[in-house]
Structure formats: C-alpha cells, structure tokens
Design an enzyme around this catalytic site. Structure first.
Site, PDB file in Angstrom:
ATOM      1  N   GLY A  99       0.802  -1.224   0.000  1.00 54.38           N
ATOM      2  CA  GLY A  99       0.000   0.000   0.000  1.00 54.38           C
ATOM      3  C   GLY A  99       0.830   1.266   0.000  1.00 54.38           C
ATOM      4  N   THR A 101       0.203   3.869  -2.966  1.00 51.55           N
ATOM      5  CA  THR A 101      -0.618   4.877  -3.653  1.00 51.55           C
ATOM      6  C   THR A 101      -1.797   5.323  -2.786  1.00 51.55           C
ATOM      7  OG1 THR A 101      -0.041   3.843  -5.751  1.00 51.55           O
ATOM      8  CG2 THR A 101      -1.956   5.296  -5.767  1.00 51.55           C
ATOM      9  N   ILE A 132      -4.950  -0.693  -4.484  1.00 51.03           N
ATOM     10  CA  ILE A 132      -3.961  -1.620  -3.937  1.00 51.03           C
ATOM     11  C   ILE A 132      -4.305  -3.052  -4.356  1.00 51.03           C
ATOM     12  CG2 ILE A 132      -2.776  -2.395  -1.850  1.00 51.03           C
ATOM     13  CD1 ILE A 132      -2.469   0.662  -2.628  1.00 51.03           C
ATOM     14  N   LEU A 208       9.731  -1.602  -5.534  1.00 52.69           N
ATOM     15  CA  LEU A 208       9.154  -1.431  -6.866  1.00 52.69           C
ATOM     16  C   LEU A 208      10.147  -1.828  -7.958  1.00 52.69           C
ATOM     17  CD1 LEU A 208       7.133   1.878  -6.437  1.00 52.69           C
ATOM     18  CD2 LEU A 208       6.283  -0.457  -6.471  1.00 52.69           C
ATOM     19  N   GLY A 308      -9.655  -8.954 -36.616  1.00 52.30           N
ATOM     20  CA  GLY A 308     -10.897  -8.324 -37.060  1.00 52.30           C
ATOM     21  C   GLY A 308     -11.911  -8.260 -35.925  1.00 52.30           C
ATOM     22  N   GLU A 332       3.260   0.694 -11.124  1.00 50.37           N
ATOM     23  CA  GLU A 332       4.723   0.544 -10.960  1.00 50.37           C
ATOM     24  C   GLU A 332       5.456   1.651 -11.705  1.00 50.37           C
ATOM     25  OE1 GLU A 332       5.773  -1.701  -8.980  1.00 50.37           O
ATOM     26  OE2 GLU A 332       4.251  -3.284  -8.951  1.00 50.37           O
TER      27      GLU A 332
END
Ligand SMILES: Cc1cc2nc3c(=O)[nH]c(=O)nc-3n(C[C@H](O)[C@H](O)[C@H](O)COP(=O)(O)OP(=O)(O)OC[C@H]3O[C@@H](n4cnc5c(N)ncnc54)[C@H](O)[C@@H]3O)c2cc1C
Length: 353
Positions: A99, A101, A132, A208, A308, A332
């Site tokens: 956690g 962000t 998260i 990270l 297509g 990330e």
C-alpha cells in the site's frame, strides 16, 4: 510454429528452461481454461491460486529466507512471463499487498497523507490507500506512512482494528484481479510491526524495482500469447480466397511485432542477468519497463486488428491482454515517470516538478 526466431532458448540454462516448463504446464492445466470466465465475471479464486502458486514455489521464488526458493532473477522473470501469458495476476504478491498509492498521491508518493504517530511504545496509523492490488483478499498489508522523520513501512494484519479494505468496482482492466481501497482509522501497531530497514522513500521504491523487473518479463508473456493466437488465426482465416497471413500488410505487421518482441526479450534477459550479478540499477529497470510494456500494448492492439471483429471477443485473449496492459502501463510507475527517470539520467536535470 515457434516464435523464437533468434535462438533465444539457447541463452537459458537447463534449470531455467525446466522452471519455465513447469510453470507453463501448470498454467495450461489449471488456469488457462478458466481465465476468460474469471475476466468476464470480474473475479478470480485468488486465495486458492496463491496456495497453488505457493506449492509450486512461485511466490517469492527469487528471494532467499522466509521459506522462499532462492531461484535466479532470470528464472523468476521466466515464471513472470509464463504467468502473464495466462493470467494477469498474482505474480508473487498474492497473499500480501503493498500500500503506497493514495487517492490524491499516485506518481508523487513523497507527498503522501497517511500518517504514523508515536503513542507510547506503539504506532498509530491514519490514512487511505487506493488501487492496492489484492487488498481485499490479503491477510497482511505493507503500508507506507509518513512519520516525523520520513516515510516508514509497517506490516499491518488486515484484521487489525481500524483496518478496512473494500473492492474497487467497475474496472475494465485487470478484471480477474482484486484491487482495493484501504482505510486506516487509528490502526494501532507495536514497534515490532515497523519494517526496521525502511526509512524514507528509498525502501518502497526498491521494492518497486523488484516488481518492475517482473513486469519487464511479464509484458512479454502477454505479448507472446497475443502473437501465438494471432499467427494461428491469420493462417486459418481466409478472405479473398486465401489466408490473411498471406497478405503483405499482415506479414508486415507480424514481422514488426516479432522483431519488437525479440528486442524486448533480449532486453529483459540482459536486465535479468544484471539482477543476478547484483548490478541492476533502477534506471535500467525503467528502460525495460517503459519499452516492454509500451511495445507489448502495441503488439496486443495490432494483433487485435488482425483478428478483425473476433479481436474484440472474449473467445480470444487479445483484447483482454490489451486492456490489462493499460493498467500495467500506469502502475509501478507510469510511462511518463519512467521517461523522466531516464531523462534525468541522460541530462542530469530533474523534470519531475
Ligand atoms: C490495477 C492497478 C493496480 C495497482 N496496484 C497498486 C498496488 O498494489 N500498490 C500501490 O501502491 N499502487 C498500485 N496502483 C497504483 C499505481 O501505482 C498508480 O496508479 C500510479 O502510480 C499512477 O498514479 P495515479 O493513478 O494517481 O496517476 P497520477 O499520478 O495522477 O498521474 C496521472 C497522469 O499524469 C502523469 N504525471 C504525473 N506526474 C507527472 C510529471 N511529473 N510529469 C509528467 N507527467 C506526470 C502520469 O504519468 C499520468 O499520465 C495500481 C494501479 C492500478 C491501475
């Protein structure tokens, strides 16, 4: 037909190839038949899969200690590639979550609002984390919060009083993966819950770097799946009386995509070998993340055109991979942030703010 035009296989040891085959076999049997349904339903049996991945030795396989396997970074990369070719989920973070962000602080985590205060011998954490991965299913969360002396990391059991995690709904990308919002309302933790080495943003950013190295490989897995399916399709689909694979415009697309895929693979392998030698730098991972995710997304979109109308159907994995790669492009570190990291390395000038 093999996608390997350059003899890439010869660059791997027997052990690396064996790990890759084991992971691929497991995914072909247990995951691939179900993943389109999970995507459509917007949920997947994350806990059960984490258990199976754990039994296979895939969780934290490149780490040593804590029951992890201690495999090489390249072997880990190959496992990530195979995982992403089947499900875009759970490449090592299935039981815990990370956690960093927040709703108002994404690319700029240094300005995070989540606070850690000292109360007696304990810590009390207040704040909100957003987007998260696996927060709703995790039993433990690594939470980054600002203390008086900088950013600190905490291991927070998800059943701690004051901890709540809700599912982020209405996602059109990574639908077979669980993503959550975490609310921390006066969560009280002992000093032992604080990650001892982690003071300042360097700690989460180094986590990270590890995860991004996995993504460098994983993006190739998604692209390989798109290319394999598209090659098959193009050779069997006939228009104007012949297979569409025989048209020069289709072949130009296929050739360009294959060239980009091979370049991406060589880049990933170079970074993996540097990781194993202990010489991989964050800027080098930025080169890999920026290139391989961007090119994988371009490959997925081009494959979509070759299929297509069938390209938009869940019967084929191509648009699912493209939609998932849209998230990978953002998390990330967004592509723009990686461009800035590389730009800073090239020029010596910071352009972040
Ligand atoms: C499916 C999913 C799973 C995720 N899982 C996790 C997780 O497990 N843990 C976690 O902590 N986070 C996670 N994230 C969050 C992710 O890391 C952030 O979304 C990402 O860092 C970008 O932050 P943001 O969305 O707030 O965008 P913003 O930071 O608001 O950026 C928006 C746009 O502005 C651009 N931008 C921002 N700053 C600059 C600048 N200085 N110069 C130029 N352009 C700039 C960005 O590149 C982007 O294009 C996840 C996200 C998704 C979509």
């Amino acid at each position: 037909m093999s996608l390997d035009l350059l003899g890439l296989d010869e660059l791997h040891s027997a052990e690396e190839r064996e790990i890759r085959s084991t992971v691929r076999r497991f995914l072909d049997d247990q995951v691939r038949p179900h993943v389109a349904g999970w995507y459509e339903d917007g949920r997947a049996p994350v806990r059960e899969l984490a258990g199976e991945f754990g039994k296979l030795g895939l969780l934290g396989m490149h780490l040593t200690g804590y029951g992890c396997a201690g495999a090489s970074a390249v072997a880990y990369g190959l496992a990530c590639l195979e995982l992403e070719a089947a499900p875009r989920m759970a490449t090592g973070e299935a039981i815990g979550c990370f956690g960093l962000t927040e709703p108002d602080h994404g690319s700029d985590p240094a300005s995070m609002s989540t606070r850690a205060r000292r109360v007696g011998d304990d810590w009390v954490i207040d704040g909100t984390k957003m987007w998260i991965t696996n927060a709703p299913v995790a039993s433990v969360a690594v939470i980054w919060a600002r203390g008086d002396d900088g950013v600190l990391g905490f291991l927070v059991p998800t059943d701690a009083p004051g901890f709540a995690a809700g599912e982020v709904r209405h996602k059109l990308s990574l639908r077979a993966s669980s993503t959550g919002e975490i609310v921390l309302d006066g969560v009280r933790l002992p000093e032992a819950a604080r990650l001892p080495e982690a003071c300042g943003l360097r700690a989460p950013l180094s986590c990270l770097t590890e995860a991004r190295h996995g993504i460098v490989w994983g993006a190739l897995g998604a692209a390989r799946d798109c290319l394999t399916v598209t090659l098959d399709y193009a050779r069997s689909r006939e228009q104007f009386g012949r297979p569409i694979a025989g048209f020069q415009l289709t072949q130009a697309k296929l050739a360009d995509m294959a060239v980009e895929w091979h370049k991406g693979y060589l880049l990933a392998l170079h970074l993996g070998r540097r990781a194993d030698a202990g010489t991989l730098t964050p800027e080098q991972v930025s080169v890999g993340k920026l290139n391989n995710v961007r090119e994988a997304l371009a490959i997925a979109r081009t494959c979509r055109t070759i299929l297509g109308a069938n390209g938009i159907s869940g019967e084929y994995p191509v648009l699912r991979h493209a939609n998932n790669l849209e998230s990978v492009l953002t998390y990330e570190g967004t592509s723009e942030i990686h461009q800035l990291v590389i730009g800073q390395k090239l020029t010596g000038l910071t352009a972040f703010s």
